[in-house]
Design a protein around this motif. Structure first.
Motif: not given
Length: 240
Positions: A226-240
């Motif tokens: 959904l945030l592709k192309g938004s210039n926001i660096d989405v960082r997925i970490r193990d935050m379940k």
């Protein structure tokens, strides 16, 4: 001495315990230690700021003592006295909303702050912002997180702003957040946001770096898409 030895062992094996990211500030940097769920701590030049410490995601006997502890609300995965006790020093400052009073009666130096309050510290500012549900309800008319009860926090550390959203949805007050470098947004149902809500919140806030957290079994790839192309660096970490 025992705690120092345990801390040394933890630091030597940190990659097995938590993700660590270094964030640059105007004059220096700080380290994010991402323990899991809604729990993390920040190390800025030796100042330790714990966020919603929870024993389920960390061995607090071996984690660094806190200069500040920020509690967002009174749910058990955010307010855990068993995690707070091992990291207290004589001068630790605890900041929490007043709904947490019953759970913090055994601790001194607690500041009960509400939405709109500010706290100046030697390293920067703590701004208290709203965190609540608009859509998701425990039962009709009773949101999981009522307005005015819980806190989000904006920490400004050496000129760099970090938004800790707490348990919230994409609320209108997010439009007031400016110049956010790093944002932590919750994304789990039925308590907080869907990926679509989190994407809307991110587009409103426009952080440079976004960490979805407290996301349970939510598919984080949906948020990334959904945030592709938004210039926001989405960082997925193990935050379940």
């Amino acid at each position: 001495m025992i705690k120092k030895i345990l801390l040394f062992v933890l630091l030597m094996t940190a990659t097995l315990v938590s993700a660590q990211d270094i964030i640059k500030t105007k004059n220096s940097s700080f380290t994010l230690h991402l323990l899991g769920h809604g729990t993390l701590y920040i190390d800025y030049q030796g100042t330790i700021i714990h966020i919603d410490p929870w024993t389920k995601v960390g061995n607090y006997e071996s984690l660094p003592d806190a200069d500040y502890i920020l509690i967002t609300h009174d749910h058990g995965d955010h307010l855990d006295a068993g995690a707070i006790s091992p990291i207290l020093k004589d001068n630790t400052v605890i900041i929490a909303p007043s709904v947490c009073k019953d759970g913090l009666t055994s601790f001194k130096d607690v500041q009960f702050l509400t939405n709109g309050d500010k706290n100046k510290t030697p390293w920067g500012n703590i701004d208290v912002v709203p965190a609540y549900n608009l859509v998701h309800m425990r039962e009709p008319g009773k949101p999981w997180h009522p307005k005015g009860v819980g806190n989000g926090y904006v920490l400004t550390i050496d000129g760099t702003s970090v938004y800790i959203a707490g348990d919230t949805e994409n609320i209108p007050e997010m439009k007031n957040l400016k110049n956010i470098e790093v944002a932590f947004l919750p994304m789990n149902l039925p308590y907080t946001m869907t990926p679509e809500m989190a994407a809307d919140a991110a587009k409103t806030i426009q952080p440079k770096i976004l960490y979805p957290y407290h996301f349970g079994n939510t598919d984080t790839s949906k948020l990334t898409e959904l945030l592709k192309g938004s210039n926001i660096d989405v960082r997925i970490r193990d935050m379940k």
